[in-house]
Design an enzyme around this catalytic site. Sequence first.
Site, PDB file in Angstrom:
ATOM      1  N   HIS A 163      28.432 -33.176  10.910  1.00 31.40           N
ATOM      2  CA  HIS A 163      28.213 -32.044  11.817  1.00 31.40           C
ATOM      3  C   HIS A 163      29.536 -31.561  12.415  1.00 31.40           C
ATOM      4  O   HIS A 163      29.811 -30.346  12.431  1.00 31.40           O
ATOM      5  CB  HIS A 163      27.253 -32.463  12.933  1.00 31.40           C
ATOM      6  CG  HIS A 163      27.115 -31.468  14.028  1.00 31.40           C
ATOM      7  ND1 HIS A 163      26.143 -30.494  14.059  1.00 31.40           N
ATOM      8  CD2 HIS A 163      27.846 -31.284  15.170  1.00 31.40           C
ATOM      9  CE1 HIS A 163      26.278 -29.758  15.151  1.00 31.40           C
ATOM     10  NE2 HIS A 163      27.304 -30.222  15.839  1.00 31.40           N
ATOM     11  N   GLU A 164      30.353 -32.500  12.895  1.00 32.43           N
ATOM     12  CA  GLU A 164      31.617 -32.108  13.530  1.00 32.43           C
ATOM     13  C   GLU A 164      32.584 -31.490  12.520  1.00 32.43           C
ATOM     14  O   GLU A 164      33.252 -30.494  12.814  1.00 32.43           O
ATOM     15  CB  GLU A 164      32.256 -33.319  14.213  1.00 32.43           C
ATOM     16  CG  GLU A 164      31.430 -33.903  15.350  1.00 32.43           C
ATOM     17  CD  GLU A 164      31.098 -32.901  16.444  1.00 32.43           C
ATOM     18  OE1 GLU A 164      31.896 -31.963  16.666  1.00 32.43           O
ATOM     19  OE2 GLU A 164      30.035 -33.039  17.073  1.00 32.43           O
ATOM     20  N   HIS A 210      31.739 -27.890  11.851  1.00 36.42           N
ATOM     21  CA  HIS A 210      32.308 -26.918  12.786  1.00 36.42           C
ATOM     22  C   HIS A 210      33.676 -26.440  12.293  1.00 36.42           C
ATOM     23  O   HIS A 210      34.006 -25.255  12.386  1.00 36.42           O
ATOM     24  CB  HIS A 210      32.484 -27.544  14.175  1.00 36.42           C
ATOM     25  CG  HIS A 210      31.247 -27.561  15.011  1.00 36.42           C
ATOM     26  ND1 HIS A 210      30.516 -26.426  15.304  1.00 36.42           N
ATOM     27  CD2 HIS A 210      30.614 -28.594  15.660  1.00 36.42           C
ATOM     28  CE1 HIS A 210      29.490 -26.742  16.081  1.00 36.42           C
ATOM     29  NE2 HIS A 210      29.519 -28.050  16.315  1.00 36.42           N
ATOM     30  N   GLU A 236      25.988 -24.176  16.421  1.00 37.50           N
ATOM     31  CA  GLU A 236      25.437 -25.531  16.369  1.00 37.50           C
ATOM     32  C   GLU A 236      24.474 -25.687  15.192  1.00 37.50           C
ATOM     33  O   GLU A 236      24.519 -26.674  14.456  1.00 37.50           O
ATOM     34  CB  GLU A 236      24.718 -25.868  17.680  1.00 37.50           C
ATOM     35  CG  GLU A 236      25.649 -26.216  18.821  1.00 37.50           C
ATOM     36  CD  GLU A 236      26.397 -27.515  18.581  1.00 37.50           C
ATOM     37  OE1 GLU A 236      25.801 -28.468  18.044  1.00 37.50           O
ATOM     38  OE2 GLU A 236      27.578 -27.570  18.918  1.00 37.50           O
TER      39      GLU A 236
END
Length: 262
Positions: free
Chosen positions: A123-124, A127, A184
Amino acid sequence: MIKPVLALLLAATVVACAESPTGRRQMLLFSDGEMSQMGGTAFEEMKKKMTINKDGATNRYVSCVADAITASLPPQWRGSWEVVVFQEASANAFALPGKKIGVHTGIFSVAKNADQLATVIGHEVGHVLAHHSAERMSVQSVAGTGTQLVGVLLGEGAGKETVMGLLGLGTQYGVVLPYGRAQESEADLVGLDLMAKSGFNPEASVSLWQNMSAASGGQPPEFMSTHPSHASRIKDLQRQLATATPLYQQAQARGIKPVCKR
């Protein structure tokens, strides 16, 4: 008035040709080189400000998961990513332009195994791949509140805390600027496919967010928050499993089976 008008015209031009991994149009006024320089500078500051965990087993475990994730990135994103474990109680992690990954030890309270930790790191990194920091800085710049963003971070000027917040590091600086719902949700989906390609079971993403929900002790209704609710996040991830699961199966068939143990 000329400069603001030119900035808006430039922004409109960039928006027309910049597209996120999910097809969302973006405003990107900062180059990859500028963002990498800012990310690297911010990461060095975090290493000075926060306590670095030195436990060998913990660091090997986190690096094992992170290395597996970054090995499956598109060619332009591969290479050596710096991974640091911080001794912090918060269940948090972050990734920065310039190939930097930070993981707080508190994340182990909700990420119970390597597949769940891969959900967080994927997920990070999502980004970063989606240029979310550059997008937020571009919006700030066009709004007239961030025209010196690069110089602010590289120097010691006023507004440094805001820049750190835009990079996703605001918690440590008291300026919390969370990613928006669209960003997100995008990082969730990009990260899910990424972890699956890396040989981690994408079904773990659902259990990870169930753990997050249980640990949060409740949260504001979705319409009052900049983040998707845990429930809607889980539903989106469950829908994306139809795409991610075949990627996981293909990775397994190719022998991509990370063995990461804490």
